[in-house]
Design a protein around this motif. Structure first.
Motif, PDB file in Angstrom:
ATOM      1  N   PRO A 132       0.826  -1.209   0.000  1.00  0.00           N
ATOM      2  CA  PRO A 132       0.000   0.000   0.000  1.00  0.00           C
ATOM      3  C   PRO A 132       0.863   1.263   0.000  1.00  0.00           C
ATOM      4  N   GLU A 133       0.483   2.208  -0.846  1.00  0.00           N
ATOM      5  CA  GLU A 133       1.123   3.526  -0.875  1.00  0.00           C
ATOM      6  C   GLU A 133       0.063   4.580  -1.144  1.00  0.00           C
ATOM      7  N   VAL A 134       0.269   5.767  -0.600  1.00  0.00           N
ATOM      8  CA  VAL A 134      -0.643   6.874  -0.844  1.00  0.00           C
ATOM      9  C   VAL A 134      -0.272   7.529  -2.166  1.00  0.00           C
ATOM     10  N   ASP A 135      -1.255   7.649  -3.080  1.00  0.00           N
ATOM     11  CA  ASP A 135      -0.966   8.262  -4.376  1.00  0.00           C
ATOM     12  C   ASP A 135      -1.067   9.786  -4.284  1.00  0.00           C
ATOM     13  N   ARG A 136      -0.905  10.460  -5.424  1.00  0.00           N
ATOM     14  CA  ARG A 136      -0.877  11.925  -5.442  1.00  0.00           C
ATOM     15  C   ARG A 136      -2.211  12.541  -5.029  1.00  0.00           C
ATOM     16  N   GLU A 137      -3.292  11.788  -5.166  1.00  0.00           N
ATOM     17  CA  GLU A 137      -4.607  12.284  -4.761  1.00  0.00           C
ATOM     18  C   GLU A 137      -4.927  11.955  -3.307  1.00  0.00           C
ATOM     19  N   GLY A 138      -3.952  11.353  -2.613  1.00  0.00           N
ATOM     20  CA  GLY A 138      -4.156  11.010  -1.217  1.00  0.00           C
ATOM     21  C   GLY A 138      -4.896   9.714  -0.992  1.00  0.00           C
ATOM     22  N   GLN A 139      -5.074   8.943  -2.071  1.00  0.00           N
ATOM     23  CA  GLN A 139      -5.766   7.660  -1.966  1.00  0.00           C
ATOM     24  C   GLN A 139      -4.760   6.528  -1.781  1.00  0.00           C
ATOM     25  N   SER A 188      -1.576  -7.436   9.742  1.00  0.00           N
ATOM     26  CA  SER A 188      -0.349  -7.707  10.493  1.00  0.00           C
ATOM     27  C   SER A 188       0.907  -7.229   9.771  1.00  0.00           C
ATOM     28  N   ASP A 189       0.791  -6.781   8.517  1.00  0.00           N
ATOM     29  CA  ASP A 189       1.955  -6.323   7.765  1.00  0.00           C
ATOM     30  C   ASP A 189       2.359  -4.921   8.205  1.00  0.00           C
ATOM     31  N   ASP A 190       3.649  -4.724   8.383  1.00  0.00           N
ATOM     32  CA  ASP A 190       4.198  -3.424   8.784  1.00  0.00           C
ATOM     33  C   ASP A 190       4.090  -2.450   7.615  1.00  0.00           C
ATOM     34  N   ALA A 191       3.417  -1.331   7.822  1.00  0.00           N
ATOM     35  CA  ALA A 191       3.243  -0.336   6.763  1.00  0.00           C
ATOM     36  C   ALA A 191       4.572   0.250   6.306  1.00  0.00           C
ATOM     37  N   ARG A 192       5.621   0.102   7.142  1.00  0.00           N
ATOM     38  CA  ARG A 192       6.935   0.656   6.800  1.00  0.00           C
ATOM     39  C   ARG A 192       7.848  -0.362   6.121  1.00  0.00           C
ATOM     40  N   ALA A 193       7.344  -1.572   5.908  1.00  0.00           N
ATOM     41  CA  ALA A 193       8.206  -2.667   5.476  1.00  0.00           C
ATOM     42  C   ALA A 193       8.956  -2.368   4.187  1.00  0.00           C
ATOM     43  N   PHE A 194       8.318  -1.635   3.275  1.00  0.00           N
ATOM     44  CA  PHE A 194       8.954  -1.358   1.993  1.00  0.00           C
ATOM     45  C   PHE A 194       9.439   0.085   1.893  1.00  0.00           C
ATOM     46  N   CYS A 195       9.474   0.780   3.015  1.00  0.00           N
ATOM     47  CA  CYS A 195      10.008   2.146   3.018  1.00  0.00           C
ATOM     48  C   CYS A 195      11.506   2.100   2.748  1.00  0.00           C
ATOM     49  N   ASN A 196      11.927   2.859   1.766  1.00  0.00           N
ATOM     50  CA  ASN A 196      13.357   2.875   1.454  1.00  0.00           C
ATOM     51  C   ASN A 196      13.942   4.248   1.762  1.00  0.00           C
ATOM     52  N   ALA A 197      15.237   4.284   1.905  1.00  0.00           N
ATOM     53  CA  ALA A 197      15.948   5.506   2.265  1.00  0.00           C
ATOM     54  C   ALA A 197      16.795   5.950   1.078  1.00  0.00           C
ATOM     55  N   ASN A 198      16.320   6.961   0.366  1.00  0.00           N
ATOM     56  CA  ASN A 198      17.062   7.469  -0.786  1.00  0.00           C
ATOM     57  C   ASN A 198      18.039   8.575  -0.399  1.00  0.00           C
ATOM     58  N   THR A 199      17.766   9.236   0.717  1.00  0.00           N
ATOM     59  CA  THR A 199      18.642  10.305   1.187  1.00  0.00           C
ATOM     60  C   THR A 199      19.017  10.011   2.635  1.00  0.00           C
ATOM     61  N   LEU A 200      20.070  10.682   3.097  1.00  0.00           N
ATOM     62  CA  LEU A 200      20.461  10.495   4.497  1.00  0.00           C
ATOM     63  C   LEU A 200      19.371  10.978   5.439  1.00  0.00           C
ATOM     64  N   ALA A 201      18.645  12.037   5.045  1.00  0.00           N
ATOM     65  CA  ALA A 201      17.551  12.535   5.873  1.00  0.00           C
ATOM     66  C   ALA A 201      16.440  11.497   5.984  1.00  0.00           C
ATOM     67  N   GLU A 202      16.110  10.831   4.866  1.00  0.00           N
ATOM     68  CA  GLU A 202      15.093   9.786   4.904  1.00  0.00           C
ATOM     69  C   GLU A 202      15.546   8.605   5.750  1.00  0.00           C
ATOM     70  N   LEU A 203      16.831   8.322   5.703  1.00  0.00           N
ATOM     71  CA  LEU A 203      17.372   7.234   6.522  1.00  0.00           C
ATOM     72  C   LEU A 203      17.219   7.541   8.003  1.00  0.00           C
ATOM     73  N   ARG A 204      17.565   8.759   8.389  1.00  0.00           N
ATOM     74  CA  ARG A 204      17.430   9.142   9.793  1.00  0.00           C
ATOM     75  C   ARG A 204      15.951   9.177  10.212  1.00  0.00           C
ATOM     76  N   GLN A 205      15.080   9.616   9.306  1.00  0.00           N
ATOM     77  CA  GLN A 205      13.654   9.649   9.617  1.00  0.00           C
ATOM     78  C   GLN A 205      13.112   8.239   9.845  1.00  0.00           C
ATOM     79  N   LEU A 206      13.521   7.321   8.975  1.00  0.00           N
ATOM     80  CA  LEU A 206      13.094   5.930   9.123  1.00  0.00           C
ATOM     81  C   LEU A 206      13.638   5.325  10.415  1.00  0.00           C
ATOM     82  N   GLU A 207      14.865   5.688  10.744  1.00  0.00           N
ATOM     83  CA  GLU A 207      15.491   5.187  11.961  1.00  0.00           C
ATOM     84  C   GLU A 207      14.747   5.660  13.207  1.00  0.00           C
TER      85      GLU A 207
END
Length: 211
Positions: A132-139, A188-207
């Motif tokens: 699941p991902e939120v698209d540009r329309e927020g769906q 039961s699936d973690d919504a963050r399971a497929f979150c990837n870190a493209n920048t160092l800021a995203e990595l720290r945010q995920l952490e």
């Protein structure tokens, strides 16, 4: 059910890291451990693979220290994740190869068994994760995750031809074969399971999400 010993895991760590100022993404730390090592550990914990390889194009000794065989791209100039697929299929000694990127340290522990069950039950050539991902329309939409694929190794010849003809997009190649999408959208699936870190800021945010 496909025997885990018939599946090799391939960690894709061969990118330029351009959005991380050119650093080697797989060696950046997440909770004090290199990202690629997190990925390797979760593949091992999930019990779905019998072997693990890493696709990397620099710092090969650092990746080898994780205890896996390391192979650089056969295609020149950081040709993208499909070049890693090609390297993996060329080096794989089992009937199946599962690909995962190095920058999703929360990938599902049951990723490989669920992909394998779908591939076998649908008699498919490729099983691709979707989440699941939120698209540009927020769906909320279920979106394919092309770098998370279970492949039959006999697809090598097809991929060689595709890349020799200049193809570089994963989904353009997988569309040529019977591909089943496997949704990871259970409660039961973690919504963050497929979150990837493209920048160092995203990595720290995920952490900092409390993983």
């Amino acid at each position: 059910m496909i025997n885990p010993n018939d599946i090799t895991g391939l960690i894709l760590a061969g990118g330029r890291g351009s959005r991380m100022s050119g650093v080697d993404k797989g060696l950046q730390t997440f909770n004090s451990m290199p990202l690629a090592l997190h990925t390797l550990t979760r593949l091992q914990m999930g019990g779905g693979v019998g072997h693990i390889m890493i696709n990397a194009n620099r710092n090969l000794a650092a990746y080898e220290s994780f205890g896996a065989s390391v192979w650089p791209d056969g295609l020149a100039d950081y040709a993208g994740p499909l070049a890693g697929f090609l390297t993996g299929l060329e080096r794989c000694e089992t009937p199946f190869l599962v690909t995962v990127p190095c920058d999703t340290p929360l990938l599902p522990l049951d990723l490989v068994p669920r992909l394998a069950q779908a591939l076998e039950s649908q008699d498919a050539d490729i099983a691709m994760a979707a989440a699941p991902e939120v698209d540009r329309e927020g769906q909320m939409q279920i979106r394919a995750q092309p770098v998370f694929c279970l492949l039959r190794v006999d697809l090598l010849e097809s991929l060689v031809q595709f890349t020799q003809n200049g193809g570089r997009k994963i989904d353009a190649w997988t569309a040529l074969h019977k591909t089943v999408l496997v949704p990871f959208d259970l409660p039961s699936d973690d919504a963050r399971a497929f979150c990837n870190a493209n920048t160092l800021a995203e990595l720290r945010q995920l952490e900092n999400t409390g993983a």
